[in-house]
Motif scaffolding. Structure first.
Motif, PDB file in Angstrom:
ATOM      1  N   MET A  47      47.035  71.492  41.802  1.00 24.91           N
ATOM      2  CA  MET A  47      47.288  70.385  42.730  1.00 24.91           C
ATOM      3  C   MET A  47      48.228  69.346  42.102  1.00 24.91           C
ATOM      4  O   MET A  47      49.151  68.866  42.749  1.00 24.91           O
ATOM      5  CB  MET A  47      45.970  69.678  43.117  1.00 24.91           C
ATOM      6  CG  MET A  47      44.991  70.510  43.908  1.00 24.91           C
ATOM      7  SD  MET A  47      45.588  70.985  45.529  1.00 24.91           S
ATOM      8  CE  MET A  47      45.645  69.421  46.395  1.00 24.91           C
ATOM      9  N   ASP A  48      47.963  69.018  40.843  1.00 18.20           N
ATOM     10  CA  ASP A  48      48.786  67.996  40.175  1.00 18.20           C
ATOM     11  C   ASP A  48      50.243  68.445  40.062  1.00 18.20           C
ATOM     12  O   ASP A  48      51.165  67.672  40.310  1.00 18.20           O
ATOM     13  CB  ASP A  48      48.230  67.697  38.763  1.00 18.20           C
ATOM     14  CG  ASP A  48      46.915  66.918  38.843  1.00 18.20           C
ATOM     15  OD1 ASP A  48      46.581  66.412  39.940  1.00 18.20           O
ATOM     16  OD2 ASP A  48      46.209  66.823  37.809  1.00 18.20           O
TER      17      ASP A  48
ATOM     18  N   ARG B 287      51.860  70.767  41.921  1.00 21.45           N
ATOM     19  CA  ARG B 287      52.516  70.827  43.241  1.00 21.45           C
ATOM     20  C   ARG B 287      52.791  69.420  43.767  1.00 21.45           C
ATOM     21  O   ARG B 287      53.820  69.140  44.348  1.00 21.45           O
ATOM     22  CB  ARG B 287      51.638  71.563  44.260  1.00 21.45           C
ATOM     23  CG  ARG B 287      51.407  73.049  44.054  1.00 21.45           C
ATOM     24  CD  ARG B 287      52.647  73.884  44.230  1.00 21.45           C
ATOM     25  NE  ARG B 287      53.410  73.941  42.996  1.00 21.45           N
ATOM     26  CZ  ARG B 287      53.055  74.647  41.922  1.00 21.45           C
ATOM     27  NH1 ARG B 287      51.991  75.383  41.927  1.00 21.45           N
ATOM     28  NH2 ARG B 287      53.806  74.640  40.827  1.00 21.45           N
ATOM     29  N   LYS B 288      51.829  68.512  43.529  1.00 20.91           N
ATOM     30  CA  LYS B 288      51.985  67.151  44.043  1.00 20.91           C
ATOM     31  C   LYS B 288      53.214  66.488  43.400  1.00 20.91           C
ATOM     32  O   LYS B 288      54.013  65.842  44.077  1.00 20.91           O
ATOM     33  CB  LYS B 288      50.708  66.352  43.736  1.00 20.91           C
ATOM     34  CG  LYS B 288      50.658  65.027  44.448  1.00 20.91           C
ATOM     35  CD  LYS B 288      49.283  64.395  44.422  1.00 20.91           C
ATOM     36  CE  LYS B 288      49.302  63.136  45.229  1.00 20.91           C
ATOM     37  NZ  LYS B 288      48.810  61.960  44.586  1.00 20.91           N
TER      38      LYS B 288
ATOM     39  N   VAL C 143      56.297  67.780  44.989  1.00 27.87           N
ATOM     40  CA  VAL C 143      56.469  67.235  46.346  1.00 27.87           C
ATOM     41  C   VAL C 143      56.975  65.786  46.276  1.00 27.87           C
ATOM     42  O   VAL C 143      57.891  65.399  47.016  1.00 27.87           O
ATOM     43  CB  VAL C 143      55.142  67.335  47.139  1.00 27.87           C
ATOM     44  CG1 VAL C 143      55.196  66.531  48.424  1.00 27.87           C
ATOM     45  CG2 VAL C 143      54.793  68.795  47.436  1.00 27.87           C
ATOM     46  N   GLU C 144      56.382  64.994  45.376  1.00 27.31           N
ATOM     47  CA  GLU C 144      56.802  63.582  45.249  1.00 27.31           C
ATOM     48  C   GLU C 144      58.295  63.507  44.908  1.00 27.31           C
ATOM     49  O   GLU C 144      59.042  62.726  45.491  1.00 27.31           O
ATOM     50  CB  GLU C 144      56.025  62.865  44.123  1.00 27.31           C
ATOM     51  CG  GLU C 144      54.519  62.778  44.304  1.00 27.31           C
ATOM     52  CD  GLU C 144      54.076  61.901  45.461  1.00 27.31           C
ATOM     53  OE1 GLU C 144      54.842  61.038  45.901  1.00 27.31           O
ATOM     54  OE2 GLU C 144      52.935  62.109  45.939  1.00 27.31           O
TER      55      GLU C 144
ATOM     56  N   LYS D 216      47.528  62.198  49.820  1.00 23.16           N
ATOM     57  CA  LYS D 216      47.078  63.315  48.959  1.00 23.16           C
ATOM     58  C   LYS D 216      48.083  64.447  48.901  1.00 23.16           C
ATOM     59  O   LYS D 216      47.992  65.311  48.060  1.00 23.16           O
ATOM     60  CB  LYS D 216      45.753  63.888  49.508  1.00 23.16           C
ATOM     61  CG  LYS D 216      44.583  62.948  49.388  1.00 23.16           C
ATOM     62  CD  LYS D 216      43.293  63.591  49.889  1.00 23.16           C
ATOM     63  CE  LYS D 216      43.284  63.848  51.393  1.00 23.16           C
ATOM     64  NZ  LYS D 216      43.385  62.637  52.236  1.00 23.16           N
ATOM     65  N   ARG D 217      48.992  64.507  49.886  1.00 20.36           N
ATOM     66  CA  ARG D 217      49.998  65.586  49.999  1.00 20.36           C
ATOM     67  C   ARG D 217      49.320  66.918  50.294  1.00 20.36           C
ATOM     68  O   ARG D 217      49.785  67.970  49.859  1.00 20.36           O
ATOM     69  CB  ARG D 217      50.871  65.705  48.738  1.00 20.36           C
ATOM     70  CG  ARG D 217      51.457  64.403  48.205  1.00 20.36           C
ATOM     71  CD  ARG D 217      52.228  63.640  49.242  1.00 20.36           C
ATOM     72  NE  ARG D 217      53.009  62.540  48.678  1.00 20.36           N
ATOM     73  CZ  ARG D 217      53.492  61.541  49.393  1.00 20.36           C
ATOM     74  NH1 ARG D 217      53.252  61.454  50.692  1.00 20.36           N
ATOM     75  NH2 ARG D 217      54.208  60.602  48.826  1.00 20.36           N
ATOM     76  N   PHE D 218      48.219  66.859  51.045  1.00 18.70           N
ATOM     77  CA  PHE D 218      47.481  68.081  51.359  1.00 18.70           C
ATOM     78  C   PHE D 218      48.349  69.085  52.136  1.00 18.70           C
ATOM     79  O   PHE D 218      48.379  70.281  51.822  1.00 18.70           O
ATOM     80  CB  PHE D 218      46.213  67.724  52.164  1.00 18.70           C
ATOM     81  CG  PHE D 218      45.447  68.927  52.624  1.00 18.70           C
ATOM     82  CD1 PHE D 218      44.641  69.630  51.743  1.00 18.70           C
ATOM     83  CD2 PHE D 218      45.555  69.388  53.932  1.00 18.70           C
ATOM     84  CE1 PHE D 218      43.951  70.767  52.160  1.00 18.70           C
ATOM     85  CE2 PHE D 218      44.866  70.518  54.354  1.00 18.70           C
ATOM     86  CZ  PHE D 218      44.062  71.201  53.463  1.00 18.70           C
TER      87      PHE D 218
ATOM     88  N   ILE E 219      51.290  70.744  50.115  1.00 23.58           N
ATOM     89  CA  ILE E 219      50.750  71.670  49.106  1.00 23.58           C
ATOM     90  C   ILE E 219      50.226  72.931  49.802  1.00 23.58           C
ATOM     91  O   ILE E 219      50.441  74.050  49.340  1.00 23.58           O
ATOM     92  CB  ILE E 219      49.666  70.986  48.238  1.00 23.58           C
ATOM     93  CG1 ILE E 219      50.297  69.839  47.434  1.00 23.58           C
ATOM     94  CG2 ILE E 219      48.999  71.989  47.296  1.00 23.58           C
ATOM     95  CD1 ILE E 219      49.311  68.973  46.649  1.00 23.58           C
TER      96      ILE E 219
ATOM     97  N   CYS F  18      58.060  69.156  52.858  1.00 19.04           N
ATOM     98  CA  CYS F  18      58.283  67.696  52.889  1.00 19.04           C
ATOM     99  C   CYS F  18      58.453  67.207  54.321  1.00 19.04           C
ATOM    100  O   CYS F  18      57.974  66.115  54.670  1.00 19.04           O
ATOM    101  CB  CYS F  18      59.509  67.330  52.045  1.00 19.04           C
ATOM    102  SG  CYS F  18      59.199  67.504  50.281  1.00 19.04           S
TER     103      CYS F  18
ATOM    104  N   GLU G 251      55.090  66.647  55.723  1.00 16.42           N
ATOM    105  CA  GLU G 251      54.471  65.411  55.205  1.00 16.42           C
ATOM    106  C   GLU G 251      55.100  64.173  55.857  1.00 16.42           C
ATOM    107  O   GLU G 251      54.421  63.192  56.155  1.00 16.42           O
ATOM    108  CB  GLU G 251      54.627  65.354  53.677  1.00 16.42           C
ATOM    109  CG  GLU G 251      53.992  64.135  53.008  1.00 16.42           C
ATOM    110  CD  GLU G 251      52.455  64.126  53.062  1.00 16.42           C
ATOM    111  OE1 GLU G 251      51.856  65.115  53.529  1.00 16.42           O
ATOM    112  OE2 GLU G 251      51.867  63.102  52.654  1.00 16.42           O
TER     113      GLU G 251
END
Ligand code: GRG
Length: 302
Positions: free
Chosen positions: A9-10, A12-13, A16-17, A47-49, A52, A73, A76
């Motif tokens: 998760m970290d 991928r997040k 994404v950021e 959370k960018r669920f 991800i 993106c 999101e």
């Protein structure tokens, strides 16, 4: 097989950021008020669920290459538009989102409306101009069709309308199901399905990802309803118990709290089953499904 969901998760997040920052016009772009408002809500601790999930579905369906990130993106960014508009005085009238003042509280209602409009439009442009050349015309068009159907007149917007119009009235199972499947479920289902479409997977895999997304999407909204009753947010909108104050049509109001929890857990078990035989590729999807019902302890609604 061991799978470290937190690290997954970290990582991928962070990707994404970085991509969101690249895909959105810089804050100093003219007119500054618009770009500041767009970025304020995109970069406010989501959370960018969905992105991800999009990347996980793409990977689990055999997808490779950079074409999925702009779609992830875009989804999101669409989600962010929906939150800005949902918080407006003419809708939910919320002062806080993710523990910070809502967009209209900072930038005023007109700019908040326009920032939402611009985010939605920018997301579509992103899919066409950035994902398009990577995915090819046919996949890109199919992704676009899927997303726009999920958020449009028989999707998120319709769900929002029926949600608003049901406030203060006794709502039955059918109405709650209509609202949940469209307001929240449709975009999550589309997110999972688009990962498979963009990967060039066969129809069976596309259907499988959609079925997984449907279960996860419904469990996501039921959990949101439960969190509202239990007040277990890591981050408050304006306070817990808002749904019942506004007499919203929710799962707990129709099925009761305990039964809602059982239904959500059952949906997550079904979602896990759908991807269980994908081996290592399915582990991220199983982990994401678990996060949906466990999200109080993993940072709440923020
Ligand atoms: C305005 C057309 C229009 C639609 C609004 C999605 C929606 C419809 C409203 C959002 C309000 C809401 C609380 C919906 C339930 C879905 C939900 C829990 C959204 C929050 O999603 P998270 O938890 O949020 O992924 P973060 O903050 O992580 O991005």
């Amino acid at each position: 097989m061991s799978f470290d969901l937190r690290s997954y998760m970290d990582a991928r997040k962070a990707e994404v950021e970085e991509a969101l920052d690249r895909y959105l016009p810089a804050e100093g772009t003219y007119p500054e008020s618009l770009h500041k408002a767009m970025r304020y809500s995109v970069f406010s601790g989501g959370k960018r669920f969905r992105p991800i999930l999009c990347l996980a579905s793409f990977g689990a369906s055999g997808g490779k290459g950079p074409g999925m990130m702009p779609v992830a993106c875009a989804i999101e960014i669409i989600h962010t538009y929906s939150l800005i508009h949902d918080d407006l005085p003419c809708m939910d009238d919320d002062d806080l989102r993710r523990g910070r003042p809502t967009n209209h509280k900072v930038f005023g209602e007109a700019i908040a409306v326009l920032a939402g409009d611009a985010l939605l439009t920018h997301a579509i442009e992103l899919v066409v101009t950035v994902a398009g050349p990577e995915l090819g015309c046919e996949s890109c068009l199919r992704v676009l069709e899927d997303i726009t159907r999920a958020i449009g007149v028989d999707g998120m917007v319709a769900g929002q309308v029926v949600d608003m119009e049901s406030e203060g009235k006794p709502a039955g199972e059918e109405t709650v199901s209509y609202i949940h499947s469209r307001k929240t479920g449709a975009l999550i289902t589309s997110t999972a399905r688009c990962g498979a479409i963009a990967s060039g997977a066969d129809e069976a895999m596309i259907k499988r990802m959609a079925a997984y997304g449907e279960k996860v999407g419904l469990a996501f909204q039921i959990t949101d309803d439960i969190l509202d009753v239990e007040g277990g947010f890591g981050e408050l909108k304006s306070g817990a118990g808002l749904d019942s104050q506004k007499q919203k049509a929710t799962y707990p109001s129709v099925h009761g709290l305990e039964r809602s929890k059982t239904i959500a857990a059952g949906l997550i078990a079904e979602a896990r089953d759908i991807v269980a035989d994908l081996g290592e590729a399915g582990l991220s999807l199983m982990g994401l499904a678990d996060l949906v019902v466990n999200r109080v302890s993993s940072g709440g609604r923020s």
